[in-house]
Design an enzyme around this catalytic site. Sequence first.
Site, mmCIF file in Angstrom:
data_model
loop_
_atom_site.group_PDB
_atom_site.id
_atom_site.type_symbol
_atom_site.label_atom_id
_atom_site.label_comp_id
_atom_site.label_asym_id
_atom_site.label_seq_id
_atom_site.Cartn_x
_atom_site.Cartn_y
_atom_site.Cartn_z
ATOM 1 N N ALA A 21 0.794 -1.238 0.000
ATOM 2 C CA ALA A 21 0.000 0.000 0.000
ATOM 3 C C ALA A 21 0.825 1.286 0.000
ATOM 4 O O ALA A 21 0.382 2.309 -0.509
ATOM 5 C CB ALA A 21 -0.952 -0.005 1.200
ATOM 6 N N GLY A 23 3.575 1.954 -1.604
ATOM 7 C CA GLY A 23 4.343 2.209 -2.837
ATOM 8 C C GLY A 23 3.733 3.332 -3.670
ATOM 9 O O GLY A 23 2.642 3.823 -3.379
ATOM 10 N N PHE A 24 4.457 3.706 -4.724
ATOM 11 C CA PHE A 24 4.069 4.835 -5.578
ATOM 12 C C PHE A 24 2.660 4.632 -6.163
ATOM 13 O O PHE A 24 1.742 5.434 -5.913
ATOM 14 C CB PHE A 24 5.116 4.945 -6.696
ATOM 15 C CG PHE A 24 4.853 5.963 -7.759
ATOM 16 C CD1 PHE A 24 4.470 7.263 -7.440
ATOM 17 C CD2 PHE A 24 5.011 5.628 -9.108
ATOM 18 C CE1 PHE A 24 4.254 8.211 -8.442
ATOM 19 C CE2 PHE A 24 4.809 6.565 -10.104
ATOM 20 C CZ PHE A 24 4.425 7.851 -9.779
ATOM 21 N N ALA A 26 0.474 2.097 -5.615
ATOM 22 C CA ALA A 26 -0.516 1.599 -4.651
ATOM 23 C C ALA A 26 -1.081 2.730 -3.785
ATOM 24 O O ALA A 26 -2.263 2.726 -3.434
ATOM 25 C CB ALA A 26 0.105 0.526 -3.770
ATOM 26 N N ASP A 72 4.423 -9.710 4.440
ATOM 27 C CA ASP A 72 5.437 -9.915 3.404
ATOM 28 C C ASP A 72 4.841 -10.905 2.411
ATOM 29 O O ASP A 72 4.216 -11.891 2.816
ATOM 30 C CB ASP A 72 6.730 -10.478 4.016
ATOM 31 C CG ASP A 72 7.859 -10.454 2.998
ATOM 32 O OD1 ASP A 72 7.775 -11.175 1.975
ATOM 33 O OD2 ASP A 72 8.818 -9.697 3.201
ATOM 34 N N LEU A 73 5.045 -10.638 1.133
ATOM 35 C CA LEU A 73 4.445 -11.493 0.099
ATOM 36 C C LEU A 73 4.862 -12.949 0.245
ATOM 37 O O LEU A 73 4.137 -13.853 -0.155
ATOM 38 C CB LEU A 73 4.857 -11.005 -1.297
ATOM 39 C CG LEU A 73 4.293 -9.657 -1.749
ATOM 40 C CD1 LEU A 73 4.918 -9.243 -3.082
ATOM 41 C CD2 LEU A 73 2.774 -9.725 -1.878
ATOM 42 N N LYS A 174 7.898 -10.159 -14.043
ATOM 43 C CA LYS A 174 6.532 -9.708 -14.320
ATOM 44 C C LYS A 174 5.824 -10.669 -15.283
ATOM 45 O O LYS A 174 4.627 -10.926 -15.147
ATOM 46 C CB LYS A 174 6.533 -8.289 -14.903
ATOM 47 C CG LYS A 174 7.091 -7.217 -13.977
ATOM 48 C CD LYS A 174 6.410 -7.155 -12.602
ATOM 49 C CE LYS A 174 5.026 -6.581 -12.613
ATOM 50 N NZ LYS A 174 4.475 -6.482 -11.221
ATOM 51 N N SER A 212 10.649 4.541 -11.078
ATOM 52 C CA SER A 212 10.208 5.182 -12.333
ATOM 53 C C SER A 212 10.198 6.709 -12.205
ATOM 54 O O SER A 212 10.479 7.422 -13.172
ATOM 55 C CB SER A 212 8.836 4.662 -12.771
ATOM 56 O OG SER A 212 7.852 4.905 -11.808
#
Length: 329
Positions: A21, A23-24, A26, A72-73, A174, A212
């Site tokens: 949540a 992050g850029f 999210a 954590d994922l 990805k 980015s």
Amino acid sequence: MAAAAAIGEGKGKERVCVTGAGGFAASWVVKLLLNNGYIVHGTVRDPSDESKNAHLKKLENALENLQLFKADLLDYNSVASAIAGCEGVFHVASPVPASKVPNPEEEMLKPAVDGTLNVLKACAEAKVRRVVVVSSCAAVRANPNWPKGKIMDENCWSDKDYCTDTENWYRLSKTLAESEALDFGEKNGLDVVTICPCLIIGPLLQSTVNASSSLLINLLKGASETVENKAHHIVDVRDVASALLLVYEKPEASGRYLCVSHRIKTCDLIDMIKRMYPNYNYPTNIVEVDDDEVTISSEKLQKLGWKFRPLEETLRDSVEYYKAAGLLE
Ligand SMILES: NC(=O)c1ccc[n+]([C@@H]2O[C@H](COP(=O)([O-])OP(=O)(O)OC[C@H]3O[C@@H](n4cnc5c(N)ncnc54)[C@H](OP(=O)(O)O)[C@@H]3O)[C@@H](O)[C@H]2O)c1
């Protein structure tokens, strides 16, 4: 923003989870969901890290409707606790390193692929209605077999062997994560929709600079005097958030969506920013390269109702944010 205005209407207090949540991208998704009346479970790796999370708590409606979960994922139980009780999930978290990582298997591939499968298993367990997985054009464009000049659409996938041979671990992470997510959805009767944005820029909500955004900041700071005149595919972070909500809310949304607004060459990008901000230290030497002239289409997403803002607006809002945050000094 027409798409954002049209979506979210009439929604009650639906409970959804957003991974990564802070992050850029999210953070803008969380903001849009809170503005549209959703109750949001946001996963963060370290809830005590104010530099990554403080901005979330300040969002409108956050006090009542945002709950942060430590997850954590790669820790299934932590992910499952955050997803339990949710009707929908926005899986945004994935490693996006700014530079080469020493151990791509551990640092990129496992969190992206095993992490996504953990999220999807938890979604199946919680009987979530729909999962929106954020993939990337990185999972689209590394395809040497795609016919030259043919517009890339949802049928185009990055070639896993090509990503491996060229050691492009981000693209591989990805591509694997997205294909396994769609596969998992099909095999387990879980409604999985994926979104593939291109280069995301725009104003930041978080206080740390993501990979980015640093690309545009470096261009404004003339960090490199020589740049290649290649084509960039760009999308505004706020339009990515609206795309995610759109595909979540539209019942007919299905499968994969490319999310691209503008295609512009480095030279033209610099000229466009220069017209608005003539006084920055722009790169002076722009070299021509043998560009593959790839064009990526978001027609499928636009047909669903997605709208995006003009590039000038994205650039202006980004630069104004960077200036105010002291990032251009
Ligand atoms: N930015 C782009 O140009 C772009 C383009 C296309 C697609 N995307 C995709 O968009 C998504 C968001 O990217 P972004 O640009 O917003 O990057 P970002 O700001 O770096 O956010 C990435 C998020 O993933 C989280 N994360 C990474 N590894 C994790 C793990 N093992 N467990 C839990 N959380 C983990 C990070 O948490 P921490 O804060 O704890 O590190 C962070 O919140 C990613 O899926 C990315 O691949 C980005």
